[in-house]
Each structure stands twice: as C-alpha cells, then as structure tokens.
Design an enzyme around this catalytic site. Structure first.
Site, PDB file in Angstrom:
ATOM      1  CG  HIS A  66     -47.608 -51.380 -10.365  1.00  0.00           C
ATOM      2  ND1 HIS A  66     -48.902 -51.022  -9.862  1.00  0.00           N
ATOM      3  CD2 HIS A  66     -47.538 -52.585  -9.873  1.00  0.00           C
ATOM      4  CE1 HIS A  66     -49.411 -52.046  -9.199  1.00  0.00           C
ATOM      5  NE2 HIS A  66     -48.573 -52.843  -9.380  1.00  0.00           N
ATOM      6  CD  GLU A 119     -16.337 -50.971 -23.550  1.00  0.00           C
ATOM      7  OE1 GLU A 119     -15.018 -51.440 -24.103  1.00  0.00           O
ATOM      8  OE2 GLU A 119     -17.433 -50.626 -24.251  1.00  0.00           O
ATOM      9  N   GLY A 162     -18.461 -65.212 -26.716  1.00  0.00           N
ATOM     10  CA  GLY A 162     -18.598 -64.183 -25.586  1.00  0.00           C
ATOM     11  C   GLY A 162     -19.986 -64.539 -24.718  1.00  0.00           C
ATOM     12  NE  ARG A 163     -24.441 -63.377 -29.487  1.00  0.00           N
ATOM     13  CZ  ARG A 163     -23.247 -63.280 -30.281  1.00  0.00           C
ATOM     14  NH1 ARG A 163     -22.343 -62.635 -30.039  1.00  0.00           N
ATOM     15  NH2 ARG A 163     -23.105 -63.610 -31.751  1.00  0.00           N
ATOM     16  CE  LYS A 174     -13.879 -65.766 -27.943  1.00  0.00           C
ATOM     17  NZ  LYS A 174     -14.898 -66.328 -28.879  1.00  0.00           N
ATOM     18  CE  LYS A 221     -16.245 -53.974 -29.523  1.00  0.00           C
ATOM     19  NZ  LYS A 221     -15.878 -55.197 -29.390  1.00  0.00           N
ATOM     20  CD  GLU A 234     -22.771 -59.211 -29.055  1.00  0.00           C
ATOM     21  OE1 GLU A 234     -22.503 -57.881 -28.682  1.00  0.00           O
ATOM     22  OE2 GLU A 234     -22.232 -60.162 -28.446  1.00  0.00           O
TER      23      GLU A 234
HETATM   24  O1  F6P Z   1     -19.779 -56.223 -27.574  1.00  0.00           O
HETATM   25  C1  F6P Z   1     -18.951 -57.053 -28.354  1.00  0.00           C
HETATM   26  C2  F6P Z   1     -18.298 -57.967 -27.507  1.00  0.00           C
HETATM   27  O2  F6P Z   1     -17.573 -58.492 -28.439  1.00  0.00           O
HETATM   28  C3  F6P Z   1     -19.260 -59.262 -27.095  1.00  0.00           C
HETATM   29  O3  F6P Z   1     -19.592 -60.028 -28.062  1.00  0.00           O
HETATM   30  C4  F6P Z   1     -18.445 -59.771 -25.862  1.00  0.00           C
HETATM   31  O4  F6P Z   1     -19.125 -60.558 -25.035  1.00  0.00           O
HETATM   32  C5  F6P Z   1     -17.965 -58.478 -25.300  1.00  0.00           C
HETATM   33  O5  F6P Z   1     -17.919 -57.703 -26.383  1.00  0.00           O
HETATM   34  C6  F6P Z   1     -16.734 -58.554 -24.427  1.00  0.00           C
HETATM   35  O6  F6P Z   1     -15.701 -59.016 -25.049  1.00  0.00           O
HETATM   36  P1  F6P Z   1     -14.562 -59.702 -24.186  1.00  0.00           P
HETATM   37  O7  F6P Z   1     -15.035 -60.543 -23.594  1.00  0.00           O
HETATM   38  O8  F6P Z   1     -13.497 -60.079 -25.300  1.00  0.00           O
HETATM   39  O9  F6P Z   1     -13.942 -58.474 -23.418  1.00  0.00           O
END
Ligand code: F6P
Length: 530
Positions: free
Chosen positions: A368, A199, A251-252, A193, A497, A337
């Site tokens: 199990h 990452e 995002g979620r 987003k 972060k 979250e």
């Molecule tokens: O972990 C925090 C967060 O901002 C989430 O809310 C989001 O889904 C994720 O990182 C990834 O963010 P982006 O889509 O901006 O890479």
C-alpha cells in the site's frame, strides 16, 4: 569475467520469463535445505546463464576464499584482520589466528555471557532497586541493528527483562527511551566494538548522568561489550561486567558474540544457543553443499545476474513477516557497508557495479506504499520475497493464509503482468468507450516480466532466524569474492566522521577552518541563527 554473461543478457533481455517454464523449471530453479526453500524460477535465468554464473565462482576462487575465511586467514587485507564471526557460533573445534586457537576464548566468553544473563534474569545480579526490569542497549550500526532486529523478530520468545535500543546521537532517542524507565532497576549496556564511536559514548554519558540522579553507584549498573577493555575501564565499568571480543569480529557480523548480550538476556540461554545453532548449520551448509544446492551461493549468483549483469541498481527485500520489520534495515548495513565499494582488493577501480542498493518493508504494508512503482514504474526492481510456512498465532491461521496469498500474488503479478487487451476489457466493463477507453486501458497495463525470488522458511524460530542471518552474511561474502571486493572493511564511513568532528566546534561557535565550503558555512549560519 562478466563478458559472457553480458552477451547472454543482451540476447535474452526481452524474453518472457513465462516462456522458460516447462514441467521441471519450478523444481529445478530452486534450492532446498534444512527447512528452507529458495525459488528463483521467476527470473530470466536459464540453464546456460546458470552455467555462466557458476563459472564466476570458479574464476573468482570462491572455494579457496571460503576456506581461508573459515580457517582464520587474514582476508580483511586493508585492516590485516581475520574474519571469524563464524567461530562465534561454533560449539567445538579449533580455529587458529596468529598461532593461537581462538575457540577456548569464544566458549569462555559465551559461558560468561550466558551466566550473566541467567543471574540478571534470576535477580542474583540486580540494581539498587532490586531485580532489573529493563535493559538499555546503547550502540549503533553493527552494535545495534543486529540485536535490535533480532529482538523484534523473536518477540514470541522473550522471557527476560524488557530491552530498549538507543542508537541515534539525536538526544530525542535517549530521552524518549529513558523517560519511561526506573533507573534503580535499569541495566545499561554500552555496546561498541571500538568504544570510540561518538554517538554511543555521548548517549552512554547521558545515560550515566541520568542514572546518577537516583542511583548511588551508577557505573555499577553499566555493562560493556567491546574489544577495548582499557577504554571500558576508563569509563568506570567494572571488569566483571565487561564482555570482550577480538578484532576479527566485524561490527556488522557481531551479534553472535558479546554484542548479542541484550538478546541472551531477552530470550534466555536456550533460545540464544538455538540462534547460534541455526547459524552454525548454515555455515556447515555453505561449506559443504555443491554450488547449485548452496543457498548463499545461489542467492549471490541471482543477485549478480540482476545487479552487475542486468544493471538493476536496487533490490527490494520484502519479508511477509511483521516481526522482520527491521530486517531490511539490518541488511542495508550488512550488504551496503560490506559491498558498497568502488575499489577492488587489488586497489584498482571496479569494472562492474558494486553491490546494489538494498531496501524494503514488510508485506503487506509495502503493497500500500511503494509496490505501485515496483509494478508499473520505469525502473525494474528485483524483489526478494520471504514468507513462513506457519506463523506463531495458531488462532489467526486464516490471517497467515491471507499473508501467504498476498506474497504469492505479488510475485505472480510481477511476472505475469496484464496486457493491453485485458486492460481494454476491464476499461470497457467500467463503461469507457472510444479514445477514453484506450487512455484508461493503458493506465491498467502491467508490463510484467519483472524478476523476483521467494524464500520460504518453516517458522521464525531462533534457529531459523540464525539460519537466515547467516545465509545473508554468506551471500554478501560470495558477492564480494566474485566482485573482488574486501567485504570486511568500511573506509567509506570515515570521511563523514572526521568532518563531523571538525564541524562540531564550528556549530558550537568556534571560528571555521579554511577547508570549509561556502554552502556548508551558510548552512551553519542558518542552523545557529535564532
Ligand atoms: O559506521 C561505521 C561503524 O564502524 C560500523 O561498521 C560499526 O558497526 C559501527 O560503526 C559501530 O562501531 P562500534 O561498535 O565500534 O561503536
């Protein structure tokens, strides 16, 4: 707001759930809509409790907040944003944000996504080596969990190229995924987003280098899903392979729009549309059904009773459906979250517990592993069972029956338990006597009276999965409104972060800044030795 409920709980907490059953409870303490059936009769909720729980929705102004969300009001107050994932699954109508109808944009981007998917699947859009055989979706959190969970859930509907999901910044993840792929027939989708997530960008750069080893125009085999089209352009991704969206998609909550591109590619336009339709049907139900017949409302109220009133810190989600293996992980982000916050919308500390810890695994595997604790541990864990009426394997219907029997047996065992007299009889039948019989019997006692709910759905089709995901989204919303939480920001992820950004250079050899604590500095030196 919770005083009446807490009083009620204190009065009934030792009551046996089994004593609540009369001829009608099993039917009355349940909700049925559009093929879904939610049973909450195996909880300690009675008519009076239900009335008190329903009062919460009125006191909290749920109807007003719900209308505000669906109509595009900026209810995410800490980020000054509307919350309109629901618009992403609408097929018509209008929703206004800042004086602009967002629906033409939603429909246009959906049409572009579906056209792109069809052209990739037909080979019209292809890689240097021909039609794409593999798609790598690089994203994390909401840009990974929803699509990755849904991809596994809808395996019987897969018809496009294979999709692989890379999320972890651990280089092992991207390495293991890319190892088996032919770069010349692989399309990489960078899903972010913000297009700033370290990452995702790090993995995307690794994938770009890998692609560059055998493809003349590596960025040409990249697509991007983002709100930050300036950043996707800077990365070198052509605008015709960029699918943008707006900041009013959290995002979620984002799998319904461009973040779902990997799904549209995998399951095809019709199935993707069915997924959206299932969610839209749940949206309609949530807005129109009376509270007691309203699935998201009732799931939320049962959740509030267990977490905030009874004080159970966790909730297990137990899908008896192997293909929902990532559903608990998906819900962990969605619920924790969203509602894992200790400050309310008014900026004051919450006076009740925030949303619970959510965890789980598919049955029967969990039986199990951790069910021992669920049945006999000292912590009570409300369990949420999920099971389909039919599976996708008609030749293995006997296995599905076994699955169903196990699911029902667990909720039954949790409620009924087994008393000491029965345990003594069992121990005696094993040949134990006297004090040893007593000792052995006590190990075989199940206290029972442990609450659970069961959600039955017809079959895990795209439509049904759309209903289920939207159901949980709205459940989170209802809980958030009752707790007075803004469910749509996530400030709690920021500090880690920032510190990781500062520690990165220290681990690479730079002098640490003065703000570091001795424990962390010692760990840095251990990690960087040898
Ligand atoms: O972990 C925090 C967060 O901002 C989430 O809310 C989001 O889904 C994720 O990182 C990834 O963010 P982006 O889509 O901006 O890479």
């Amino acid at each position: 707001m919770f005083a009446g409920l807490k009083e009620k709980y204190a009065a009934v907490k030792d009551r046996k759930i089994t004593t609540l059953f009369d001829a009608s409870r099993a039917h009355e303490f349940a909700v049925q809509t559009d093929g879904l059936f939610f049973d909450y009769s195996k909880t300690n909720i009675d008519g009076e409790t239900l009335a008190l729980l329903l009062d919460l929705t009125k006191t909290a102004g749920l109807a007003k907040m719900r209308a505000a969300m669906f109509s595009g009001k900026k209810i995410n107050i800490t980020e000054d944003r509307a919350v309109l994932h629901t618009a992403l699954r609408q097929s018509s109508g209008s929703v206004t944000v800042d004086g602009q109808d967002v629906m033409p944009g939603v429909l246009a981007i959906r049409a572009r996504m579906l056209k792109f998917s069809e052209e990739v699947c037909s080979g019209t859009i292809h890689g240097q080596g021909g039609a794409y055989t593999d798609i790598v979706n690089i994203g994390i959190g909401g840009s990974d969990l929803g699509p990755a969970m849904t991809y596994l859930a809808l395996k019987p509907y897969l018809q496009g190229p294979k999709v692989h999901y890379v999320s972890n910044v651990d280089g092992a993840h991207v390495t293991d995924i890319l190892a088996g792929l032919d770069a010349q027939t692989t399309l990489v989708i960078v899903a972010s987003k913000t297009f700033t997530t370290i990452e995702t960008l790090t993995n995307a750069e690794t994938a770009l280098r890998w692609m560059g080893q055998s493809v003349a125009n590596p960025a040409g085999q990249f697509a991007a899903l983002s709100t930050a089209t300036d950043k996707t352009a800077a990365f070198g991704i052509s605008p015709d392979q960029v699918f943008g969206f707006e900041d009013w998609v959290g995002g979620r909550y984002s799998l319904w729009g461009p973040i779902g591109l990997s799904l549209a590619l995998a399951i095809g336009s019709d199935n993707f549309t069915a997924l959206l339709n299932g969610a839209a049907a749940m949206d309609y139900h949530f807005q129109s059904a009376e509270a007691t017949d309203n699935l998201p409302v009732m799931l939320a109220l049962v959740g509030i009773w267990h977490a905030q009133v009874a004080g159970y810190a966790t909730r297990a989600v137990l899908p008896y459906e192997q293909r929902l293996s990532r559903f608990p992980a998906y819900l962990q982000q969605l619920e924790m979250e969203s509602n894992g916050k200790s400050v309310g919308i008014d900026g004051q500390d919450l006076t009740v517990a925030s949303g619970p810890i959510v965890w789980g695994e598919p049955g029967t595997n969990g039986q199990h592993a951790f069910y021992q604790l669920i049945h006999q541990g000292t912590n009570v864990v409300p369990c949420e069972f999920m099971i389909a009426q039919v599976g996708h394997e008609p030749d293995l219907s006997h296995q599905h029956q076994l699955l169903q029997a196990n699911c029902l047996a667990q909720s039954q065992a949790l409620m009924l338990g087994r008393n000491l007299d029965v345990a003594r009889t069992i121990a005696a039948s094993k040949g134990f006597e006297g004090a040893e019989l007593e000792r052995q019997a006590r190990h075989r006692v199940f206290k029972g009276n442990r609450p659970s709910t069961t959600l039955i759905y017809p079959k895990l089709t795209p439509y049904c999965l759309g209903q289920l995901i939207a159901l949980y989204e709205h459940r989170v919303f209802v809980e958030g409104v009752i707790l007075g939480i803004n469910s749509f920001d996530q400030w709690g992820v920021e500090l880690g972060k920032e510190l990781a950004t500062a520690l990165g250079p220290v681990i690479a050899g730079a002098e640490p800044g003065s703000g570091n604590d001795p424990s962390t500095l010692n760990l840095v030196s251990k990690l960087t030795q040898g």
